[in-house]
Design a protein around this motif. Structure first.
Motif, mmCIF file in Angstrom:
data_model
loop_
_atom_site.group_PDB
_atom_site.id
_atom_site.type_symbol
_atom_site.label_atom_id
_atom_site.label_comp_id
_atom_site.label_asym_id
_atom_site.label_seq_id
_atom_site.Cartn_x
_atom_site.Cartn_y
_atom_site.Cartn_z
ATOM 1 N N THR A 67 -132.296 1.760 6.012
ATOM 2 C CA THR A 67 -132.251 3.015 6.756
ATOM 3 C C THR A 67 -130.946 3.194 7.517
ATOM 4 N N LEU A 211 -136.478 11.785 9.772
ATOM 5 C CA LEU A 211 -137.233 10.618 9.341
ATOM 6 C C LEU A 211 -138.611 10.559 9.993
ATOM 7 N N LEU A 217 -142.674 10.942 6.821
ATOM 8 C CA LEU A 217 -143.579 9.853 7.183
ATOM 9 C C LEU A 217 -144.713 9.722 6.170
ATOM 10 N N PHE A 220 -143.333 8.046 3.157
ATOM 11 C CA PHE A 220 -143.227 6.622 3.443
ATOM 12 C C PHE A 220 -144.589 5.934 3.287
ATOM 13 N N LEU A 224 -145.631 2.962 0.755
ATOM 14 C CA LEU A 224 -146.172 1.736 1.338
ATOM 15 C C LEU A 224 -147.514 1.361 0.711
ATOM 16 N N PHE A 345 -134.939 4.923 4.043
ATOM 17 C CA PHE A 345 -136.112 4.745 4.894
ATOM 18 C C PHE A 345 -137.395 4.655 4.073
ATOM 19 N N VAL A 346 -137.591 5.612 3.178
ATOM 20 C CA VAL A 346 -138.847 5.665 2.431
ATOM 21 C C VAL A 346 -138.983 4.472 1.487
ATOM 22 N N SER A 347 -137.898 4.099 0.812
ATOM 23 C CA SER A 347 -137.992 2.988 -0.130
ATOM 24 C C SER A 347 -138.156 1.644 0.566
ATOM 25 N N SER A 348 -137.879 1.578 1.875
ATOM 26 C CA SER A 348 -138.148 0.336 2.598
ATOM 27 C C SER A 348 -139.647 0.058 2.690
ATOM 28 N N GLY A 349 -140.463 1.079 2.424
ATOM 29 C CA GLY A 349 -141.909 0.861 2.374
ATOM 30 C C GLY A 349 -142.327 -0.009 1.197
#
Length: 406
Positions: A67, A211, A217, A220, A224, A345-349
């Motif tokens: 992110t 974000l 969210l 995300f 996740l 950010f989203v792919s860190s889920g």
């Protein structure tokens, strides 16, 4: 003429060759270390838990930095970060060949994770700007496909190289293999476009506000939950099939392999559909529900051993098919100039979901509740769909608001 050349499929293929090779390396390097664990244990005298720390640190740093790196990509452009990330990632692996102790390998794993964190934000920012819109689905699909190939190639390539050379030479050669990739990106960099910056910097929400907005969210949460379900299948399906039906390890392993192969091939199917239709949400919902139903059947219905791999492959194919339309839906929800931070950010889920699931599901098996694993994985997939539908609706309302204001 220049615009026409940029619209040609050959141009897109060159872009994908550059970006896909870097993505392949990022996933390859993540899984090139586990085959070395036994060698390292003998050489450095460390525990298996300590050995696992190398992979865990690399993955954790990658997830944590995606992110903030995405913010930098959106602000300063993706190309410098892509070049620096691939180079840092490759040289860190190569430097492990000279490690005087295991502590040095851990430090270099962290550095490799820093380089790896650049890949998703930079890749999606460049693909979104460089690929013709009529082929963006297939481009995203190939991006995912090359990453999966990297995961698949890492362990067998390292194992084969260990048969003919020592581990230090293996890591040196594999790390230096990333340098030509960096040089190729530099040489052909003119075909890689960066995302357009918004003309009015004050237009739309700020980075943090974006974000934390409802659509992002929810996207995300979708990533996740679907990752949690996939992690449960990858970690425990072999054990669960054995406990429920007495399935031999070889057959259960073949079923898991079939699931993974199906999921990898399914990304290409989803990419083709994403370019040919605009009904992405319907496709994602239908394929995910069908995949969940097949997973449920593996845990509830006794099957002949020959049928298990076929059912698992079909479930994986359906699940993989849903991934690319999902990515295209997310792209369509992102304001101009914000691709890096949102995809980061989203792919860190995805790694977060992979880290959450194995321990509690293993605890269920310890309690004698192995029969719950497949139903809970299916339930996570269904729950992810509620997030997906809500995210799509919220994104459409957000896009409609400026139009209504005008």
């Amino acid at each position: 003429m220049q615009a026409d050349a940029a619209d040609h499929p050959h141009h897109d293929a060159r872009v994908l060759a550059l970006i896909g090779t870097g993505h392949f390396l990022s996933h390859f390097y993540m899984l090139c270390l586990p085959p070395l664990f036994l060698v390292w244990q003998a050489e450095f005298g460390v525990s298996f838990a300590t050995l696992g720390l190398a992979v865990a640190l690399m993955a954790a740093v990658t997830a944590a930095l995606q992110t903030p790196v995405g913010f930098l990509v959106d602000r300063h452009g993706a190309m410098p970060f892509l070049l620096g990330g691939v180079l840092l990632m490759a040289l860190s692996i190569a430097a492990m060949a000279f490690a005087p102790g295991y502590w040095a390998i851990l430090l270099l794993a962290i550095l490799s994770g820093v380089g790896n964190s650049v890949i998703h934000p930079a890749d999606y920012a460049i693909l979104g700007a460089s690929i013709h819109p009529s082929r963006i689905g297939r481009a995203f699909a190939m991006h995912t496909f090359t990453g999966n190939l990297g995961f698949a190639a890492g362990p067998p390539v390292v194992a084969a190289m260990l048969l003919v050379m020592d581990w230090r030479m293996v890591l040196l050669l594999l790390g230096l293999a990333g340098v030509p990739v960096v040089l190729a990106i530099l040489w052909q960099g003119r075909i890689l476009k960066d995302q357009a910056k918004p003309k009015d910097r004050k237009a739309g929400p700020g980075g943090r506000e974006l974000l934390l907005s409802r659509p992002i969210l929810l996207f995300f949460a979708f990533f996740l939950l679907s990752s949690m379900a996939g992690s449960a299948i990858q970690a425990w399906s072999i054990t669960v099939l054995g406990k429920l039906w007495g399935t031999p390890v070889a057959v259960a392993s073949l079923a898991l392999t079939a699931y993974m192969v199906g999921a990898t091939g399914g990304t290409l199917v989803g990419g083709w559909f994403a370019d040919k239709s605009t009904r992405h949400l319907v496709f994602v919902v239908s394929t995910t529900i069908a995949s969940a139903a097949l997973l449920l059947s593996l845990g509830l219905v006794p099957m002949p051993e020959w049928l298990l791999p076929a059912v698992a492959a079909a479930s994986g194919l359906l699940m993989g098919s849903s991934r690319t339309p999902r990515d295209v839906m997310l792209k369509n929800a992102i304001p101009p100039g914000q691709m890096g931070k949102v995809f980061g950010f989203v792919s860190s889920g995805l790694p977060l979901g992979g880290a959450i699931t194995p321990v509690p599901f293993g605890w269920l098996i310890d309690l004698g509740l192995a029969w719950l694993v497949f139903p809970l994985a299916a339930a996570l997939l269904v729950a992810s769909l509620f997030c997906m539908g809500s995210a799509q609706g919220a994104a459409m309302r957000a896009r409609a608001m400026p139009v209504a204001a005008e």
